[in-house]
Design a protein around this motif. Structure first.
Motif, PDB file in Angstrom:
ATOM      1  N   VAL A  74      -9.023   8.762  -0.798  1.00  0.00           N
ATOM      2  CA  VAL A  74      -8.116   8.101  -1.746  1.00  0.00           C
ATOM      3  C   VAL A  74      -7.648   6.757  -1.199  1.00  0.00           C
ATOM      4  N   ILE A  75      -7.281   6.703   0.077  1.00  0.00           N
ATOM      5  CA  ILE A  75      -6.826   5.447   0.679  1.00  0.00           C
ATOM      6  C   ILE A  75      -7.962   4.435   0.746  1.00  0.00           C
ATOM      7  N   GLY A  76      -9.161   4.891   1.074  1.00  0.00           N
ATOM      8  CA  GLY A  76     -10.322   3.994   1.096  1.00  0.00           C
ATOM      9  C   GLY A  76     -10.611   3.412  -0.275  1.00  0.00           C
ATOM     10  N   ASP A  77     -10.543   4.253  -1.301  1.00  0.00           N
ATOM     11  CA  ASP A  77     -10.748   3.766  -2.672  1.00  0.00           C
ATOM     12  C   ASP A  77      -9.666   2.763  -3.065  1.00  0.00           C
ATOM     13  N   MET A  81       0.824  -1.186   0.000  1.00  0.00           N
ATOM     14  CA  MET A  81       0.000   0.000   0.000  1.00  0.00           C
ATOM     15  C   MET A  81       0.869   1.250   0.000  1.00  0.00           C
ATOM     16  N   GLN A  82       1.961   1.203   0.743  1.00  0.00           N
ATOM     17  CA  GLN A  82       2.781   2.397   0.832  1.00  0.00           C
ATOM     18  C   GLN A  82       3.367   2.779  -0.516  1.00  0.00           C
ATOM     19  N   THR A  83       3.976   1.819  -1.215  1.00  0.00           N
ATOM     20  CA  THR A  83       4.614   2.156  -2.490  1.00  0.00           C
ATOM     21  C   THR A  83       3.596   2.428  -3.586  1.00  0.00           C
ATOM     22  N   GLU A  84       2.444   1.783  -3.540  1.00  0.00           N
ATOM     23  CA  GLU A  84       1.451   1.946  -4.590  1.00  0.00           C
ATOM     24  C   GLU A  84       0.520   3.136  -4.363  1.00  0.00           C
ATOM     25  N   CYS A  85       0.396   3.595  -3.134  1.00  0.00           N
ATOM     26  CA  CYS A  85      -0.579   4.646  -2.858  1.00  0.00           C
ATOM     27  C   CYS A  85       0.008   5.795  -2.048  1.00  0.00           C
ATOM     28  N   LEU A  86       0.548   5.498  -0.883  1.00  0.00           N
ATOM     29  CA  LEU A  86       0.947   6.561   0.039  1.00  0.00           C
ATOM     30  C   LEU A  86       2.126   7.387  -0.455  1.00  0.00           C
ATOM     31  N   ASN A  87       3.103   6.766  -1.086  1.00  0.00           N
ATOM     32  CA  ASN A  87       4.285   7.501  -1.552  1.00  0.00           C
ATOM     33  C   ASN A  87       4.035   8.310  -2.815  1.00  0.00           C
ATOM     34  N   ARG A  88       2.903   8.136  -3.455  1.00  0.00           N
ATOM     35  CA  ARG A  88       2.637   8.801  -4.735  1.00  0.00           C
ATOM     36  C   ARG A  88       1.744  10.020  -4.621  1.00  0.00           C
ATOM     37  N   LYS A  89       1.346  10.396  -3.451  1.00  0.00           N
ATOM     38  CA  LYS A  89       0.329  11.428  -3.333  1.00  0.00           C
ATOM     39  C   LYS A  89       0.708  12.447  -2.275  1.00  0.00           C
ATOM     40  N   ASN A  90       0.497  13.719  -2.577  1.00  0.00           N
ATOM     41  CA  ASN A  90       0.605  14.782  -1.588  1.00  0.00           C
ATOM     42  C   ASN A  90      -0.817  15.173  -1.215  1.00  0.00           C
ATOM     43  N   TRP A  91      -1.174  14.970   0.015  1.00  0.00           N
ATOM     44  CA  TRP A  91      -2.536  15.194   0.464  1.00  0.00           C
ATOM     45  C   TRP A  91      -2.769  16.672   0.757  1.00  0.00           C
ATOM     46  N   THR A  92      -3.919  17.182   0.344  1.00  0.00           N
ATOM     47  CA  THR A  92      -4.275  18.567   0.658  1.00  0.00           C
ATOM     48  C   THR A  92      -5.129  18.638   1.906  1.00  0.00           C
ATOM     49  N   SER A  93      -5.702  17.501   2.309  1.00  0.00           N
ATOM     50  CA  SER A  93      -6.513  17.476   3.527  1.00  0.00           C
ATOM     51  C   SER A  93      -6.615  16.042   4.037  1.00  0.00           C
TER      52      SER A  93
END
Length: 61
Positions: free
Chosen positions: A20-23, A1-13
């Motif tokens: 996004v994580i739920g999806d 999850m980290q490499t596929e989702c968390l490391n690719r996004k800068n969250w605005t809120s």
């Protein structure tokens, strides 16, 4: 999850991160097969699971 989702996004809120994580989690559980689950998706494995889950009690008084 980290490499596929968390490391690719800068969250605005926080709300955006939760959506996004739920999806991502929902999509991952529907589509990605895993060898430890007999090459079933997590959703398929959960559907055929026959285990009864009981909370573990603590033996410390």
């Amino acid at each position: 999850m980290q490499t596929e989702c968390l490391n690719r996004k800068n969250w605005t809120s926080l709300l955006e991160a939760r959506v996004v994580i739920g999806d991502f989690k929902a999509d991952h559980n529907r589509r990605h097969r895993h060898p430890a689950l007999g090459y079933r998706t997590p959703a398929e494995d959960a559907a055929v699971c026959t285990h009864t889950h009981h909370p573990v009690s603590c033996g410390i008084n």
